[in-house]
Design an enzyme around this catalytic site. Sequence first.
Site, PDB file in Angstrom:
ATOM      1  N   GLU A  50       4.989  -1.625  -6.579  1.00  0.00           N
ATOM      2  CA  GLU A  50       4.496  -0.805  -7.774  1.00  0.00           C
ATOM      3  C   GLU A  50       5.498  -0.172  -8.571  1.00  0.00           C
ATOM      4  O   GLU A  50       5.116   0.306  -9.518  1.00  0.00           O
ATOM      5  CB  GLU A  50       3.131  -0.317  -7.211  1.00  0.00           C
ATOM      6  CG  GLU A  50       2.085  -1.070  -6.727  1.00  0.00           C
ATOM      7  CD  GLU A  50       1.918  -1.599  -5.446  1.00  0.00           C
ATOM      8  OE1 GLU A  50       3.175  -1.400  -4.825  1.00  0.00           O
ATOM      9  OE2 GLU A  50       0.811  -2.125  -4.990  1.00  0.00           O
ATOM     10  N   PHE A 112     -10.834   2.685   3.148  1.00  0.00           N
ATOM     11  CA  PHE A 112      -9.760   1.876   3.065  1.00  0.00           C
ATOM     12  C   PHE A 112      -9.067   1.889   1.838  1.00  0.00           C
ATOM     13  O   PHE A 112      -9.628   1.621   0.820  1.00  0.00           O
ATOM     14  CB  PHE A 112     -10.042   0.546   3.633  1.00  0.00           C
ATOM     15  CG  PHE A 112      -8.903  -0.457   3.674  1.00  0.00           C
ATOM     16  CD1 PHE A 112      -7.591  -0.349   4.470  1.00  0.00           C
ATOM     17  CD2 PHE A 112      -8.860  -1.450   2.801  1.00  0.00           C
ATOM     18  CE1 PHE A 112      -6.766  -1.083   4.362  1.00  0.00           C
ATOM     19  CE2 PHE A 112      -7.706  -2.203   2.715  1.00  0.00           C
ATOM     20  CZ  PHE A 112      -6.593  -2.214   3.633  1.00  0.00           C
ATOM     21  N   GLN A 113      -7.590   2.251   1.766  1.00  0.00           N
ATOM     22  CA  GLN A 113      -6.964   2.515   0.563  1.00  0.00           C
ATOM     23  C   GLN A 113      -7.587   3.423  -0.314  1.00  0.00           C
ATOM     24  O   GLN A 113      -7.370   3.177  -1.610  1.00  0.00           O
ATOM     25  CB  GLN A 113      -6.728   0.815  -0.112  1.00  0.00           C
ATOM     26  CG  GLN A 113      -5.888  -0.083   0.872  1.00  0.00           C
ATOM     27  CD  GLN A 113      -5.364  -1.414   0.202  1.00  0.00           C
ATOM     28  OE1 GLN A 113      -6.158  -1.709  -0.737  1.00  0.00           O
ATOM     29  NE2 GLN A 113      -4.272  -1.824   0.616  1.00  0.00           N
ATOM     30  N   LYS A 162     -13.777   0.575  -8.183  1.00  0.00           N
ATOM     31  CA  LYS A 162     -14.001  -0.649  -8.225  1.00  0.00           C
ATOM     32  C   LYS A 162     -15.473  -1.248  -8.959  1.00  0.00           C
ATOM     33  O   LYS A 162     -15.561  -2.131  -9.658  1.00  0.00           O
ATOM     34  CB  LYS A 162     -14.042  -1.409  -6.887  1.00  0.00           C
ATOM     35  CG  LYS A 162     -14.189  -2.934  -6.951  1.00  0.00           C
ATOM     36  CD  LYS A 162     -13.680  -3.706  -5.680  1.00  0.00           C
ATOM     37  CE  LYS A 162     -13.646  -4.755  -5.602  1.00  0.00           C
ATOM     38  NZ  LYS A 162     -13.431  -5.620  -4.199  1.00  0.00           N
ATOM     39  N   MET A 478      28.220   9.893  -6.350  1.00  0.00           N
ATOM     40  CA  MET A 478      28.134  11.044  -6.902  1.00  0.00           C
ATOM     41  C   MET A 478      27.875  12.071  -5.931  1.00  0.00           C
ATOM     42  O   MET A 478      28.513  13.221  -5.840  1.00  0.00           O
ATOM     43  CB  MET A 478      27.005  11.411  -7.854  1.00  0.00           C
ATOM     44  CG  MET A 478      27.113  12.491  -8.735  1.00  0.00           C
ATOM     45  SD  MET A 478      28.228  12.980  -9.793  1.00  0.00           S
ATOM     46  CE  MET A 478      27.839  12.007 -11.354  1.00  0.00           C
TER      47      MET A 478
END
Lengths: 569, 163
Positions: A50, A112-113, A162, A478
Amino acid sequence: MMLSGAEIVVRCLQEEKVEYVFGYPGGAVLFLYDELFKQDQIRHVLVRHEQAAVHAADGYARSTEKVGVALVTSGPGATNAVTGIATAYCDSIPVVIISGQVPTAAIGQDAFQEVDTVGITRPCVKHNFLVKRVEDIAPTIKKAFYLAASGRPGPVLVDIPKDITAAKCEFDYPKSISMRSYNPVSKGHQGQIKKAVQLLMEAKRPMIYAGGGVVLGNAAEPLTKLAKLLGFPITTTLMGLGGFPASERQYLGMPGMHGTFEANMSMHFCDVLLAVGSRFDDRVIGNPAHFAEEPRKIIHIDIDPSSISKRVKVDVPIVGNVAEVLEEMIRAVEASTRRPEEDTLATWWKQVDEWRRRDCLKFKHDGDIIKPQFVVQKLWEVTNGDAFVTSDVGQHQMWAAQYYRFDKPRRWLNSGGLGTMGVGLPYAMGAQLAHPGSPVACVTGEASIQMCIQELSTCKQFRLPIKIVNLNNRYLGMVRQWQQIFHGGRYSESYMDSLPDFAKLAEAYGHVGLRVDKAGDVEDALREAFQRKNDLVFLDFQVDPTENVYPMVQGGKGLTEMILSAEDL
Amino acid sequence: MRHVISLLIENESGALSRVSGLFSARGYNIESLTVAPTEDPSLSRMTIVTTGSDEIVEQITKQLNKLVDVVKVVDISESAHIERELLLVKVRATGKDREEIKRTSDIFRGHIIDVTDASYVIELTGTQNKLDSFLGALDASLILETVRSGICGIGRGDRVLKV
């Protein structure tokens, strides 16, 4: 007709003329993905993480004038996106992120999630919304696009539970939106513009300093016109590269920590500084107290009032859209009979050119060993300076900025504000999708590229013929450079051990991989890569591991206190 | 310097955390913050007491203005204004202390709003200074509990903060 929330989201995106959605499906966004499946106006680009979805949407936005769109699921989908969102926020890039959320009834139940996406992203978005009713989806998405692209742009997140995507209501996409709490200014104050023009005409040692706002505000054209009209020296920041053509004589290169000697000296010793869409960032002016020691009048044009007088006190602030303000200034200069005094300006230019003669970007180059700067120079030659170039973060980023001479805006994509390693490849994906026929190069390093290397798979699926220019020095370059200079050469964890064979890795993903060991082979390899119009080519250049980026202004030092080469150490 | 900033903000969930988050993220001080809906229920009004140099307070107002939900921001301490705070204090009130506490409360124009055989709850409204003085005037060992609302502020005369 009654539409489901998911249908409404897709219809809204269609109304906004969205070409690409970069995303990754999951439980909370299943209804949305089902609706995407049923249509063919919007193409969905399936990333492999993502973070890359948001970076790619961000890269798409940077290389166009459009809003990028990312779609992620709840919980880990949203948290993975946070780095991408923060990156876009720090560089003011218009991106709309749609995230799924657990059903309304489950919010707060440690489902969940489930994470508090709106809470987590609040400090790194321009604005965000949690949609609680299906009727609110359309106006909220309308607001999101409006907020993302107007004023000082930025990412806007819309979190949709949802059950809201399954609920139904009538669909009506608002034609326009007005918010009593949000009214960005566009026109600059007339009196201030007049004052600014007068100051510019009276300047003895004038200097123009342009930043990312010029690129984002589509102001390269008026800026170039005004700069040429005035004949002043000009510098563009890391974010402003391409805002003024680098091949013009007036152009002094980039200022700041790794800016050119001439740009930094001119910034410091000018008597009138015209700052356009820039924010006197710590990487640009170094120590603000040191910068303030030299007296100069500062004119500052910016769309965001909070950028003005934040780090440096400004004499003539002009809040407004940079393009509009610059146009006004051009008109004022053209209408005026006054011009900067030629002799005075010539004397100033003599000084600037003397600084320029230091040739601070020269580097020693002999034998077989590949100098990273040389690779970027050759990349510029081979692509005729006309490629879209993305970079990751570190030494290679600075070399790309210093040695690739950008003549056009929106050709240079990098994470200037947040400094996010891993953006290079997804940025290239966004740019390549937006500009299918154009050459796109990702200048990266062996450390940065590994932070989003899974996207090689996405590139295969969507046939993106990106050229990856890997400046492989086997170090976090760097970090190594700072450790060498400030930490007694104790190279703590900056050596990259157990590197993959990148050429083979690229081949494993179905791409072309080339390893280049000798300086004499650099140009041929680049030419071959760009001739392969349909292939992603991963060029793994084995470069000098000891090379440092110069000039360098140490953190906390003044702009004039530059280390120009290894001899100054 | 101490400043009192009044602002109108859309009465949406999360509005308070946008403001408080801004202060913590940018390292600004909050001495007190009060918030409640206005006569227009779609708007909330906040009063924030903060301290900082002129440059910092200028940044604070600019950053607050930049929040998308914020409708208006005014530094009311820039000119004539009124500040009030509410204090509730529960004191142990037994024996001869009962009369003494009552007297002190009357002097400060406080109201005793709860009485038991062993305690009082006193309500007092005023400036921060007045409330501090009142608490100072009470015998510290008798104070069981205090709660203060934080400052509410309003401009004097013609100055009106309204959409």
